[in-house]
Write a protein that holds these residues in place. Structure first.
Motif, PDB file in Angstrom:
ATOM      1  N   VAL A 110     -30.482 -84.940 -53.958  1.00 14.29           N
ATOM      2  CA  VAL A 110     -29.631 -83.834 -54.422  1.00 14.29           C
ATOM      3  C   VAL A 110     -28.929 -83.159 -53.249  1.00 14.29           C
ATOM      4  CG1 VAL A 110     -29.675 -81.533 -55.484  1.00 14.29           C
ATOM      5  CG2 VAL A 110     -30.980 -83.406 -56.513  1.00 14.29           C
ATOM      6  N   PHE A 111     -29.665 -83.002 -52.131  1.00 13.74           N
ATOM      7  CA  PHE A 111     -29.098 -82.253 -51.003  1.00 13.74           C
ATOM      8  C   PHE A 111     -28.636 -83.171 -49.873  1.00 13.74           C
ATOM      9  CE2 PHE A 111     -32.007 -79.325 -53.170  1.00 13.74           C
ATOM     10  CZ  PHE A 111     -31.072 -78.357 -53.527  1.00 13.74           C
TER      11      PHE A 111
ATOM     12  N   GLY B 167     -12.709 -71.188 -57.405  1.00 19.14           N
ATOM     13  CA  GLY B 167     -11.900 -71.263 -56.187  1.00 19.14           C
ATOM     14  C   GLY B 167     -12.713 -71.632 -54.965  1.00 19.14           C
ATOM     15  N   VAL B 168     -13.746 -72.471 -55.173  1.00 21.62           N
ATOM     16  CA  VAL B 168     -14.592 -72.893 -54.064  1.00 21.62           C
ATOM     17  C   VAL B 168     -14.145 -74.273 -53.600  1.00 21.62           C
ATOM     18  CG1 VAL B 168     -16.919 -73.716 -53.527  1.00 21.62           C
ATOM     19  CG2 VAL B 168     -16.608 -71.557 -54.750  1.00 21.62           C
ATOM     20  N   ARG B 169     -14.000 -74.425 -52.283  1.00 25.56           N
ATOM     21  CA  ARG B 169     -13.712 -75.760 -51.737  1.00 25.56           C
ATOM     22  C   ARG B 169     -15.046 -76.398 -51.362  1.00 25.56           C
ATOM     23  NH1 ARG B 169     -10.512 -74.220 -47.515  1.00 25.56           N
ATOM     24  NH2 ARG B 169     -11.557 -75.862 -46.352  1.00 25.56           N
ATOM     25  N   ALA B 170     -15.443 -77.427 -52.147  1.00 25.68           N
ATOM     26  CA  ALA B 170     -16.777 -77.993 -51.975  1.00 25.68           C
ATOM     27  C   ALA B 170     -16.929 -78.702 -50.641  1.00 25.68           C
ATOM     28  CB  ALA B 170     -17.083 -78.957 -53.117  1.00 25.68           C
TER      29      ALA B 170
ATOM     30  N   ILE C 119     -33.838 -72.099 -51.917  1.00 22.22           N
ATOM     31  CA  ILE C 119     -33.707 -73.527 -51.607  1.00 22.22           C
ATOM     32  C   ILE C 119     -32.498 -73.757 -50.701  1.00 22.22           C
ATOM     33  CG2 ILE C 119     -33.310 -75.811 -52.588  1.00 22.22           C
ATOM     34  CD1 ILE C 119     -34.851 -74.926 -55.068  1.00 22.22           C
ATOM     35  N   ALA C 120     -31.392 -73.059 -50.977  1.00 20.68           N
ATOM     36  CA  ALA C 120     -30.172 -73.245 -50.184  1.00 20.68           C
ATOM     37  C   ALA C 120     -30.418 -72.879 -48.718  1.00 20.68           C
ATOM     38  CB  ALA C 120     -29.037 -72.398 -50.762  1.00 20.68           C
ATOM     39  N   VAL C 121     -31.072 -71.744 -48.484  1.00 17.69           N
ATOM     40  CA  VAL C 121     -31.332 -71.320 -47.105  1.00 17.69           C
ATOM     41  C   VAL C 121     -32.225 -72.346 -46.407  1.00 17.69           C
ATOM     42  CG1 VAL C 121     -32.420 -69.544 -45.665  1.00 17.69           C
ATOM     43  CG2 VAL C 121     -30.985 -68.873 -47.602  1.00 17.69           C
ATOM     44  N   LEU C 122     -33.224 -72.857 -47.138  1.00 17.85           N
ATOM     45  CA  LEU C 122     -34.094 -73.874 -46.551  1.00 17.85           C
ATOM     46  C   LEU C 122     -33.296 -75.119 -46.166  1.00 17.85           C
ATOM     47  CD1 LEU C 122     -36.867 -75.177 -45.896  1.00 17.85           C
ATOM     48  CD2 LEU C 122     -36.755 -76.122 -48.205  1.00 17.85           C
ATOM     49  N   VAL C 123     -32.451 -75.579 -47.084  1.00 19.77           N
ATOM     50  CA  VAL C 123     -31.688 -76.797 -46.824  1.00 19.77           C
ATOM     51  C   VAL C 123     -30.788 -76.598 -45.608  1.00 19.77           C
ATOM     52  CG1 VAL C 123     -29.902 -78.290 -47.762  1.00 19.77           C
ATOM     53  CG2 VAL C 123     -31.823 -77.605 -49.199  1.00 19.77           C
TER      54      VAL C 123
ATOM     55  N   PHE D  18     -22.774 -73.013 -48.901  1.00 19.66           N
ATOM     56  CA  PHE D  18     -23.723 -72.269 -49.733  1.00 19.66           C
ATOM     57  C   PHE D  18     -23.483 -72.499 -51.212  1.00 19.66           C
ATOM     58  CE2 PHE D  18     -24.655 -68.530 -52.357  1.00 19.66           C
ATOM     59  CZ  PHE D  18     -26.031 -68.519 -52.227  1.00 19.66           C
ATOM     60  N   TRP D  19     -22.210 -72.501 -51.634  1.00 19.28           N
ATOM     61  CA  TRP D  19     -21.930 -72.608 -53.075  1.00 19.28           C
ATOM     62  C   TRP D  19     -22.435 -73.937 -53.617  1.00 19.28           C
ATOM     63  CZ3 TRP D  19     -21.290 -67.946 -54.255  1.00 19.28           C
ATOM     64  CH2 TRP D  19     -20.533 -67.075 -53.473  1.00 19.28           C
ATOM     65  N   VAL D  20     -22.222 -74.994 -52.827  1.00 22.24           N
ATOM     66  CA  VAL D  20     -22.655 -76.320 -53.280  1.00 22.24           C
ATOM     67  C   VAL D  20     -24.183 -76.390 -53.316  1.00 22.24           C
ATOM     68  CG1 VAL D  20     -22.646 -78.777 -52.725  1.00 22.24           C
ATOM     69  CG2 VAL D  20     -20.558 -77.420 -52.439  1.00 22.24           C
ATOM     70  N   ASP D  21     -24.836 -75.897 -52.271  1.00 24.89           N
ATOM     71  CA  ASP D  21     -26.302 -75.951 -52.227  1.00 24.89           C
ATOM     72  C   ASP D  21     -26.905 -75.147 -53.372  1.00 24.89           C
ATOM     73  OD1 ASP D  21     -26.214 -77.527 -49.985  1.00 24.89           O
ATOM     74  OD2 ASP D  21     -26.458 -75.862 -48.579  1.00 24.89           O
TER      75      ASP D  21
END
Lengths: 573, 190
Positions: A30-31, A54-57, A149-153, A170-173
Motif C-alpha cells: 500500500v505504501f 486539488g491535490v497533486r498526488a 500511519i502517515a507520519v510513520l511511513v 501526506f494526502w496520498v499516505d
C-alpha cells in the motif's frame, strides 16, 4: 494464575502472530513508492478524490510541508468535531433530542478524538447524537489513525531514501491508510461484531416493560461501525459510557477476542511493514520481539494480581476461588462473560496500545493490577502503541538505544545505515521526553490545585492514582481512565485537553523533522564496528532503554499511588 | 497556504462522506440483512411483546427469581440509559461495606444457606448491565428460588443447566448463565 489464564494469553498471542506477515506485507505494498497490484486496484477512486481536493498526488513533500498538511488536516477535523457537538440539536439523527454539548467538554472531546486519544469526559448514550458519533467522532477515529500511519511511513522513508529532500505526500499516505487499510478491516470487524449482538441501527431508544423491574430503556445506535474502527484505529472511545464492558458494545467472548485482536493487529503488522520497507525484515521482527518482551511479563503480572483477588473481602463469607463454575478473583468492575483472564488481558492490551477502550473498570483493579496499565501508558505508548504512533515512538527509542551503545564503544552511532547525529538525537529525545514531562508536570499541577483534587472519588493513595492515571492517559494519547475521577469540570477538561494536544502533534512534528534530516543523509555501509540492530542483544538493549526511562521517571509517583495502596491492602488497612 | 487549507477542508469532507456516512450505512444495511435480530438489540419476546434484551441485564429482587450481578447504575440498578461500573477502588471501605450488605441480603432471603457467597454476587459489574452470572452464582441461589416457588430443587437445577453456556467455541471467555433467559424458563415451567 489458573491454567486457563495462561491459555487465553497464549492463544491471543499465537493468533496475533499469524496475522503479522500477511497484513504487514499488504501494507508494504500500500505504501510502496512504485505502483503495484494493490495501489492500481483503487487508483481511479483515489484519483477522483485527489482531483476534487486539488491535490497533486505526485508532489513529493519536504518534511515541513508534510507536517503543515498533517496539522492543517487535523485542526480542520478538530474544528468539525467541535462544531458538530455544538450544533447537534439542529442536526438529523438525534432521536433522544440531546442538546448542544457545552463548550469546555466539546473542546476537550474534539482534541481527544483528533489526537487519537479518545479520553471521554461524557457518557456516549446520554450526550452524543447518532449524527455526532458517526460523522464526527467515528470519522476522527479513522483519520487520526491514518495520520499516525502517515507520519510513520514518512519516518521510515527517511531511513530508506538517500540524499533526498522529501519524505512523501501526506494526502496520498493518509488516503491510502484510510481506504486500503482501515476501511476494509473495519467492514469485516463491524459485521463480525453485529453477528455477535452489537447494535447497528438509527432507532430511538426502546422502552420495554421488563419481567420485574418495570420499564427499562434500551439504548440503540450505529454502534458496530464505530466500535470496529475504535479498536482498529487504537482510538478506544466508547459508543456507550461503559465502553467495551457494555453488552451492546462487546456482547460475547468472541466479540471480545475480535476487539482485542483489532487493537494489536495493525501496530504489530506495521513492524513487518517497516522491516519490509527498509529492506531487512529482521529489523521489524526485532522491534516486535522487543514489544512482546515487555508486554508478556506485565500482562501475566496484571492477570495474576486480579486472579489473586482483593484482600478486603478475605474476612467475609465470599468465595473468590477459581473453579470450573466461576473465574473467581477480583470481580468488582468486571463482566461475567469475560471473567479474570479476558478482562486482565484486555486491560493490558488496551494500555500497551494507545487504545484506551476498557472491558472492565480499571479504577476497581487491584493496586498492582492497576499499576500495570498505568505504567504501560507511561512507557510512552511504544509497546505496540497507537497505529503508526507506537512504532514511530519505538523507533525514537531505538535511535536513543544505538546512541547509548555508541557512547559505550566510542563510535558514531548508526541505525539502518544512517548516521545518528545531534539533530536526530534532539528529535528522538523530544519524542521520549514530551510525554514524560507532561505526565509529571500535569500530575503535579492537578495535585496542587483544589479543582484537581475535587474530582477524586476514592480516598487515600487510590485518589492520587486516579489523578496520575488520568494525566498519564491524556499525555500518552491512551484515553482510558480510572473512571471514578469526575473529569467533566473546567479544570480537568482544560488540563487534559492541553496534555492530549501537546503529546500528539509536537511529537509527530519532531518525528517528521527527524525523517527530513535522515532522508537527506547518505547511506553508510555497515562496518565491523556497526552494532547490528536485529539481534537478541539489541532487542534486550532496546527493552532496557524503554524500561529504564519509564522506571526512572515514574517510580516515585507510582510509589505514592499503587505501590503504597498495595502495601496498605496486604497489611489490612 | 490558501490552497493547503482548501485541500484540508475538501479532503475532510470527502473522507467524512466515505467513512462517516457511506460506511455506517453499508454496515447498517448488511447488518440488518444478515443479522436483523442482533442489529436491533437481540430483543426477547414474551406473549408477542418485548420484555427486554438478551444482552442487557434486568433487576430481579423477588426471591422466586434468580438475581443478577449487583449494578452500580444511577438512579437505580440496571438503568439501560446510563451504563457504568461502581469505580470503587480496591481499598475503599465502601467496597467491603457493600459486600457485607449484599451478603446480608442474600442470607436474609435464604436463611438455611450458609455456603460462602460467590464473588460475583457481592461485586458490581463493569457495565451495570451484565446479563449473566457464573454457574457458581446460579447454583448458590437454587435453594432460595426452589423454596419461593415451591419447586423441587432438582428441577430448578435442571433449568440452570439447560440455560448454562460453556466457553464460546469451547475456549473463549467464561461459562455463564443468562439470568433473563433462566427466569423466563422458570416462569414457563409453572
Amino acid at each position: 494464575m489458573t491454567a486457563n489464564d495462561f491459555f487465553q494469553i497464549g492463544l491471543f498471542v499465537a493468533v496475533l502472530l499469524v496475522t503479522v506477515k500477511p497484513l504487514g506485507a499488504y501494507m508494504a505494498l500500500v505504501f510502496a513508492e512504485t505502483p503495484n497490484r494493490v495501489t492500481r486496484f483503487g487508483a481511479r477512486a483515489e484519483g477522483l478524490l485527489y482531483r476534487l481536493a486539488g491535490v497533486r498526488a505526485d508532489e513529493d513533500m519536504g518534511w515541513k510541508r508534510y507536517a503543515i498538511a498533517m496539522l492543517a488536516f487535523n485542526v480542520a477535523g478538530l474544528a468539525l468535531v467541535y462544531l458538530l457537538q455544538r450544533t447537534q440539536q439542529w442536526l438529523p439523527l438525534n432521536p433522544q433530542h440531546f442538546g448542544a454539548v457545552e463548550p469546555g467538554l466539546a473542546m476537550n472531546t474534539a482534541i481527544s478524538f483528533a489526537s487519537n486519544t479518545n479520553w471521554q469526559a461524557y457518557g456516549g448514550e446520554s450526550t452524543m447524537s447518532y449524527f455526532t458519533q458517526a460523522t464526527g467522532l467515528a470519522v476522527q477515529n479513522f483519520l487520526s489513525a491514518a495520520t499516525g500511519i502517515a507520519v510513520l511511513v514518512a519516518l521510515v522513508r527517511g531511513f530508506v531514501r538517500r540524499g533526498a529532500d522529501a519524505v512523501g505526500n501526506f494526502w496520498v499516505d493518509m488516503t491510502r491508510a484510510t481506504l486500503y487499510v482501515l476501511l476494509p478491516l473495519s467492514l469485516v470487524v463491524a459485521l463480525l461484531l453485529v453477528s455477535q449482538g452489537v447494535v447497528q441501527n438509527v432507532s430511538a431508544y426502546l422502552d420495554v416493560a421488563t419481567v420485574q423491574q418495570g420499564t427499562q430503556t434500551l439504548p440503540m445506535g450505529p454502534a458496530a461501525s464505530q466500535i470496529a474502527i475504535k479498536m482498529l484505529g487504537t482510538n478506544g472511545g466508547g459508543f456507550f459510557n461503559a465502553n467495551s464492558a457494555h453488552p451492546f458494545e462487546n456482547p460475547t467472548p468472541f466479540s471480545n477476542f475480535i476487539e482485542m485482536l483489532s487493537i494489536f493487529v495493525i501496530p504489530a503488522a506495521l513492524c513487518y511493514t517497516f522491516g519490509s520497507m527498509v529492506g531487512d525484515r529482521r529489523q521489524g521482527w526485532a522491534i516486535l520481539a522487543t514489544m512482546l518482551l515487555i508486554f508478556l511479563p506485565l500482562t501475566v503480572g496484571l492477570v495474576a494480581a486480579e486472579q489473586a483477588g482483593n484482600p478486603a473481602l478475605h474476612g467475609l463469607a465470599v468465595d473468590a476461588q477459581a473453579s470450573a463454575l466461576q473465574s473467581g478473583g477480583n470481580m468488582e468492575g468486571k463482566e461475567t462473560r469475560f471473567g479474570i483472564a479476558s478482562s486482565g488481558l484486555f486491560a493490558a492490551i488496551t494500555t500497551a496500545a494507545s487504545c484506551g477502550a476498557v472491558n472492565a473498570m480499571h479504577d476497581s483493579l487491584t493496586p498492582l493490577g492497576g499499576l500495570v496499565p498505568m505504567w504501560l501508558m507511561q512507557l510512552g505508548e511504544v509497546i505496540f502503541g497507537g497505529v503508526g504512533s507506537g512504532l514511530y515512538g519505538m523507533l525514537a527509542f531505538a535511535v536513543v538505544a544505538v546512541f547509548i551503545a555508541g557512547l559505550m564503544v566510542g563510535r558514531t552511532p548508526e541505525y539502518l545505515g544512517k548516521k545518528i547525529e545531534a539533530h536526530e538525537m534532539k528529535m528522538a529525545s523530544l519524542a521520549v521526553l514530551i510525554p514524560c514531562a507532561l505526565v509529571v508536570i500535569g500530575t503535579a499541577v492537578a495535585v496542587m490545585s483544589p479543582a484537581g483534587v475535587a474530582g477524586v472519588a476514592n480516598p487515600g493513595a487510590h485518589g492520587f492514582s486516579e489523578m496520575l492515571y488520568a494525566v498519564s492517559s491524556a499525555a500518552n494519547n491512551n484515553g482510558s481512565a480510572f473512571g471514578g475521577l469526575s473529569a467533566n469540570t473546567p479544570f480537568w477538561n482544560v488540563l487534559l485537553g492541553i496534555c492530549m494536544f501537546l503529546a500528539r502533534f509536537p511529537l509527530a512534528i519532531a518525528m517528521l523533522a527527524m525523517a527530513g534530516s535522515l532522508a537527506a543523509k547518505r547511506h553508510v555501509p555497515p562496518s565491523a564496528g556497526t552494532l547490528p540492530t536485529h539481534t537478541p542483544l539489541f532487542v534486550t538493549l532496546l527493552a532496557c532503554v524503554v524500561i529504564v526511562v519509564g522506571a526512572l521517571t515514574f517510580l516515585p509517583a507510582l510509589a505514592l499511588g499503587p505501590i503504597a495502596e498495595q502495601l496498605m491492602s496486604i497489611s489490612g488497612h | 497556504m490558501i490552497r493547503l487549507i482548501r485541500q484540508a477542508l475538501v479532503m475532510l469532507l470527502l473522507m467524512t462522506a466515505i467513512v462517516g456516512v457511506a460506511y455506517p450505512a453499508v454496515i447498517g444495511g448488511l447488518g440488518n440483512l444478515l443479522f436483523p435480530q442482533q442489529a436491533a438489540g437481540s430483543l426477547v419476546q414474551r406473549d408477542g411483546k418485548p420484555v427486554g434484551s438478551a444482552l442487557i441485564g434486568q433487576a430481579f429482587t423477588a426471591p422466586g427469581y434468580f438475581w443478577g450481578r449487583p449494578s452500580a447504575t444511577t438512579p437505580g440498578p440496571y438503568n439501560g440509559a446510563s451504563s457504568t461500573g461502581s469505580n470503587v477502588g480496591p481499598t475503599n471501605p465502601a467496597l467491603a461495606d457493600a459486600a457485607k450488605q449484599r451478603i446480608a441480603a442474600l442470607r436474609a432471603a435464604d436463611p438455611g444457606n450458609t455456603a460462602p457467597v460467590p464473588v460475583e454476587l457481592v461485586t458490581a459489574s463493569g457495565s451495570g448491565l451484565d446479563p449473566e452470572i457464573s454457574p457458581a452464582a446460579a447454583d448458590f441461589q437454587v435453594s432460595r428460588v426452589a423454596r419461593a416457588r415451591g419447586m423441587d430443587p432438582g428441577k430448578v437445577r435442571e433449568l440452570v443447566a439447560a440455560n448454562t453456556q460453556g466457553r464460546q467455541f469451547g475456549v473463549l471467555g467464561e461459562p455463564r448463565v443468562n439470568v433473563l433467559a433462566l427466569n423466563l424458563a422458570l416462569d414457563r415451567s409453572r
